[in-house]
Design an enzyme around this catalytic site. Sequence first.
Site, PDB file in Angstrom:
ATOM      1  N   GLU A 132       5.545  -3.096   1.348  1.00 59.35           N
ATOM      2  CA  GLU A 132       5.709  -3.053  -0.020  1.00 59.35           C
ATOM      3  C   GLU A 132       5.200  -1.673  -0.328  1.00 59.35           C
ATOM      4  O   GLU A 132       3.698  -1.404  -0.370  1.00 59.35           O
ATOM      5  CB  GLU A 132       5.076  -4.045  -1.011  1.00 59.35           C
ATOM      6  CG  GLU A 132       5.603  -5.528  -0.510  1.00 59.35           C
ATOM      7  CD  GLU A 132       7.135  -5.696  -0.394  1.00 59.35           C
ATOM      8  OE1 GLU A 132       7.791  -4.986  -1.355  1.00 59.35           O
ATOM      9  OE2 GLU A 132       7.323  -6.717   0.291  1.00 59.35           O
ATOM     10  N   GLY A 169       2.303   2.476   5.322  1.00 56.63           N
ATOM     11  CA  GLY A 169       3.433   1.599   5.679  1.00 56.63           C
ATOM     12  C   GLY A 169       4.228   2.261   6.605  1.00 56.63           C
ATOM     13  O   GLY A 169       4.694   1.522   7.714  1.00 56.63           O
ATOM     14  N   CYS A 218       2.595   1.016  -8.542  1.00 58.10           N
ATOM     15  CA  CYS A 218       3.807   1.414  -7.706  1.00 58.10           C
ATOM     16  C   CYS A 218       5.031   2.150  -8.557  1.00 58.10           C
ATOM     17  O   CYS A 218       5.766   2.838  -8.134  1.00 58.10           O
ATOM     18  CB  CYS A 218       3.974   0.536  -6.713  1.00 58.10           C
ATOM     19  SG  CYS A 218       4.225  -0.808  -7.213  1.00 58.10           S
ATOM     20  N   GLY A 220       0.813  -1.152   0.001  1.00 57.22           N
ATOM     21  CA  GLY A 220      -0.033  -0.010  -0.022  1.00 57.22           C
ATOM     22  C   GLY A 220       0.994   1.074   0.019  1.00 57.22           C
ATOM     23  O   GLY A 220       1.789   1.420  -0.528  1.00 57.22           O
TER      24      GLY A 220
HETATM   25  N1  NAD Z   1       5.364  -1.444  -3.658  1.00 57.64           N
HETATM   26  C1  NAD Z   1       4.464  -2.381  -4.116  1.00 57.64           C
HETATM   27  O1  NAD Z   1       4.422  -3.630  -4.246  1.00 57.64           O
HETATM   28  C2  NAD Z   1       3.201  -1.607  -4.303  1.00 57.64           C
HETATM   29  C3  NAD Z   1       2.354  -2.303  -4.981  1.00 57.64           C
HETATM   30  C4  NAD Z   1       0.918  -1.658  -5.075  1.00 57.64           C
HETATM   31  C5  NAD Z   1       0.683  -0.478  -4.741  1.00 57.64           C
HETATM   32  N2  NAD Z   1       1.578   0.129  -3.911  1.00 57.64           N
HETATM   33  C6  NAD Z   1       1.319   1.373  -3.503  1.00 57.64           C
HETATM   34  O2  NAD Z   1       0.057   1.460  -2.771  1.00 57.64           O
HETATM   35  C7  NAD Z   1      -0.424   2.647  -2.904  1.00 57.64           C
HETATM   36  C8  NAD Z   1      -2.025   2.645  -3.316  1.00 57.64           C
HETATM   37  O3  NAD Z   1      -2.641   1.791  -2.506  1.00 57.64           O
HETATM   38  P1  NAD Z   1      -3.614   2.055  -1.365  1.00 57.64           P
HETATM   39  O4  NAD Z   1      -4.203   3.685  -1.588  1.00 57.64           O
HETATM   40  O5  NAD Z   1      -4.569   1.044  -1.339  1.00 57.64           O
HETATM   41  O6  NAD Z   1      -2.856   2.123  -0.071  1.00 57.64           O
HETATM   42  P2  NAD Z   1      -3.276   2.539   1.466  1.00 57.64           P
HETATM   43  O7  NAD Z   1      -1.907   2.733   2.245  1.00 57.64           O
HETATM   44  O8  NAD Z   1      -4.238   3.439   1.485  1.00 57.64           O
HETATM   45  O9  NAD Z   1      -4.126   1.105   1.906  1.00 57.64           O
HETATM   46  C9  NAD Z   1      -3.460  -0.234   2.108  1.00 57.64           C
HETATM   47  C10 NAD Z   1      -4.348  -1.131   2.960  1.00 57.64           C
HETATM   48  O10 NAD Z   1      -3.866  -0.563   4.180  1.00 57.64           O
HETATM   49  C11 NAD Z   1      -5.137  -0.217   5.061  1.00 57.64           C
HETATM   50  N3  NAD Z   1      -4.865   0.919   5.942  1.00 57.64           N
HETATM   51  C12 NAD Z   1      -4.958   2.367   5.900  1.00 57.64           C
HETATM   52  N4  NAD Z   1      -4.457   2.803   6.512  1.00 57.64           N
HETATM   53  C13 NAD Z   1      -4.176   1.954   7.784  1.00 57.64           C
HETATM   54  C14 NAD Z   1      -3.845   1.933   8.961  1.00 57.64           C
HETATM   55  N5  NAD Z   1      -3.573   3.262   9.880  1.00 57.64           N
HETATM   56  N6  NAD Z   1      -3.640   0.883   9.774  1.00 57.64           N
HETATM   57  C15 NAD Z   1      -4.164  -0.143   9.254  1.00 57.64           C
HETATM   58  N7  NAD Z   1      -4.313  -0.242   7.895  1.00 57.64           N
HETATM   59  C16 NAD Z   1      -4.603   0.741   7.202  1.00 57.64           C
HETATM   60  C17 NAD Z   1      -6.247  -0.084   3.895  1.00 57.64           C
HETATM   61  O11 NAD Z   1      -7.496  -0.246   4.291  1.00 57.64           O
HETATM   62  C18 NAD Z   1      -5.869  -1.105   2.846  1.00 57.64           C
HETATM   63  O12 NAD Z   1      -6.279  -2.241   3.066  1.00 57.64           O
HETATM   64  C19 NAD Z   1       0.398   3.360  -3.720  1.00 57.64           C
HETATM   65  O13 NAD Z   1       1.056   4.393  -2.981  1.00 57.64           O
HETATM   66  C20 NAD Z   1       1.218   2.449  -4.358  1.00 57.64           C
HETATM   67  O14 NAD Z   1       2.468   2.882  -4.784  1.00 57.64           O
HETATM   68  C21 NAD Z   1       2.759  -0.488  -3.706  1.00 57.64           C
HETATM   69  O1  LIG Z   2       1.540  -1.540  -8.257  1.00 59.43           O
HETATM   70  C1  LIG Z   2       2.580  -2.018  -8.097  1.00 59.43           C
HETATM   71  C2  LIG Z   2       2.926  -3.477  -8.544  1.00 59.43           C
HETATM   72  C3  LIG Z   2       3.046  -3.342 -10.012  1.00 59.43           C
HETATM   73  C4  LIG Z   2       3.836  -4.514 -10.872  1.00 59.43           C
HETATM   74  N1  LIG Z   2       4.476  -5.428  -9.999  1.00 59.43           N
HETATM   75  C5  LIG Z   2       4.362  -6.663  -9.894  1.00 59.43           C
HETATM   76  O2  LIG Z   2       3.398  -7.290 -10.456  1.00 59.43           O
HETATM   77  C6  LIG Z   2       5.469  -7.353  -9.337  1.00 59.43           C
HETATM   78  C7  LIG Z   2       5.657  -8.809  -9.529  1.00 59.43           C
HETATM   79  C8  LIG Z   2       4.819  -9.673  -8.465  1.00 59.43           C
HETATM   80  O3  LIG Z   2       4.548  -9.405  -7.709  1.00 59.43           O
HETATM   81  O4  LIG Z   2       4.562 -10.970  -9.139  1.00 59.43           O
HETATM   82  C9  LIG Z   2       4.495  -3.860 -11.955  1.00 59.43           C
HETATM   83  O5  LIG Z   2       5.503  -3.580 -12.018  1.00 59.43           O
HETATM   84  O6  LIG Z   2       3.831  -3.335 -12.906  1.00 59.43           O
END
Ligand code: NAD
Ligand SMILES: O=CCC[C@H](NC(=O)CCC(=O)O)C(=O)O
Length: 486
Positions: free
Chosen positions: A243, A225, A277, A220
């Site tokens: 992540e 995080g 992300c 998220g």
């Molecule tokens: N690095 C990666 O692998 C990756 C992959 C996909 C998305 N992301 C990132 O995720 C973000 C988008 O996703 P999002 O908006 O759903 O993320 P978010 O942080 O708003 O929410 C993620 C989860 O955390 C929960 N949550 C939120 N605040 C919380 C708290 N204080 N305590 C416990 N749980 C809480 C939410 O309900 C949700 O289930 C972007 O910043 C994106 O870059 C990262």
């Molecule tokens: O939004 C973030 C993830 C994007 C995606 N990454 C993966 O799918 C990682 C591989 C895996 O988890 O199997 C991307 O790079 O587009």
Amino acid sequence: MTQFIKGQWVAGLGHDVTSKNPANNEVIWSSKTATPEQVNAAVDAARDAQFDWFMLGFDARLAIVEAYRTQLEEHKAEIAEVIAQETGKPQWETATEASAMIGKIGLSVAAYNKRTGHTENDIPAGRAVLRHKPHGVVAVFGPYNFPGHLPNGHIVPALLAGNTVIFKPSELTPKVAELMLKLWEKAGLPAGVINLVQGEIETGKALAAHPQLDGLFFTGSSRTGHILHQQYAGEPGKILALEMGGNNPLIVKGVENTKAAVHDIIQSAYISSGQRCTCARRLYVEKGAQGDALLEQLASAVKRIKVGAWNAQPQPFMGSMISEVAAKGMVEAQTNLLNLGGESLVELTHLEAGTGLVSPGLIDVTRVSELPDEEYFGPLLQVIRYSDFDEAIKLANSTRYGLSAGLLADSREDYDYFLARIRAGIVNWNKQITGASGAAPFGGVGASGNHRASAFYAADYCSYPVSSVEADVVSLPANLSPGLSL
Ligand SMILES: NC(=O)c1ccc[n+]([C@@H]2O[C@H](COP(=O)([O-])OP(=O)(O)OC[C@H]3O[C@@H](n4cnc5c(N)ncnc54)[C@H](O)[C@@H]3O)[C@@H](O)[C@H]2O)c1
Ligand SMILES: O=CCC[C@H](NC(=O)CCC(=O)O)C(=O)O
């Protein structure tokens, strides 16, 4: 009945929540949230089920995970449809997400064997044995942008390793989560091995704070995080895998085939309406005529990107953003950059009130003296013109994040120079910076992660190593230590 606790579907006892199709605001799912008491019940169920799940052994666990893969295959079209409907992503793209969920099973088994597994080595009068054990009860938190694939990437390796799970999906994508759980149920997973608690932040907070968790696997935003990281400070016994987001740079230098470069830039910045992300947020283009020509071609191609509803025909490249709020947030981000001195090359516009539909934007921020180090999670690419390669790399590295980075350049020497200096977990050359492979580790440094890479390395955070020195019978050593007589 939208909460899955101890193998039963039960109604949430909290407040009303809905999920809407972001392309037309139609309500597609409604429920009540899980209360803290229901979160407790889910954690208790996971605790009760954990030892038996572990003791089933890897082969028996794998058989159930493979039955889940069969369910995914049989429901692939439905999964792709529900993801598209709930996130706004076009169908061609959600079909790839459903495929990635299926592919995750084989990859996770390979990773389990390669990264963890079991080894034995003979040592004098015995053997050294390495085994891995599950942490126990783990919570999985998912984001909205890949509501199936990314939580699946924590859940499958966690279950294979013998953990039990409480899954808290994004409140924006509950319908996808419900479908996933129905497929696990059909696969024959024993009661309590996976539990689903649906709700908003307060449900997440109740779960994250639960003292009976052995670990938490989170995908998220960096903001959430970091909150979790602070919350888990002083808890060395719990495993936390984070992540998070990125402010990802892409540098263009000395490219002959500008059309191909434009294609890679578009696939890096605008896929999923910029809601990945790994998406490129900052594009570094050399000053001068070659850079001008590239930008002209890019702007023209960006203006021609087709945007539309998830089910529009012919299919658009970009679907809706996740919500109208997110769309308005991107318009606001663009306004802020313009106020700081940015110059719009292609304006991002909110296409239809009440929806998440936006057109892609391109903005030259070279003259912004203090560029905010923010992840603008949508289709807005910032352009920065540079004078020399060292300057471009320095600017690319001037971020607290470190998820993905890329170089488009025809010279191998330039790539080697870049690779040695850039700080990110995913570094690509002449390829888009989105679409990472599940056969490789996936994670970032800095504010993008806590050094617990996911994808192929998810196996690492799903278990802990147990080293043993063993012999079949108790026996005396050939020589006793000096000063001992028995
Ligand atoms: N690095 C990666 O692998 C990756 C992959 C996909 C998305 N992301 C990132 O995720 C973000 C988008 O996703 P999002 O908006 O759903 O993320 P978010 O942080 O708003 O929410 C993620 C989860 O955390 C929960 N949550 C939120 N605040 C919380 C708290 N204080 N305590 C416990 N749980 C809480 C939410 O309900 C949700 O289930 C972007 O910043 C994106 O870059 C990262
Ligand atoms: O939004 C973030 C993830 C994007 C995606 N990454 C993966 O799918 C990682 C591989 C895996 O988890 O199997 C991307 O790079 O587009």
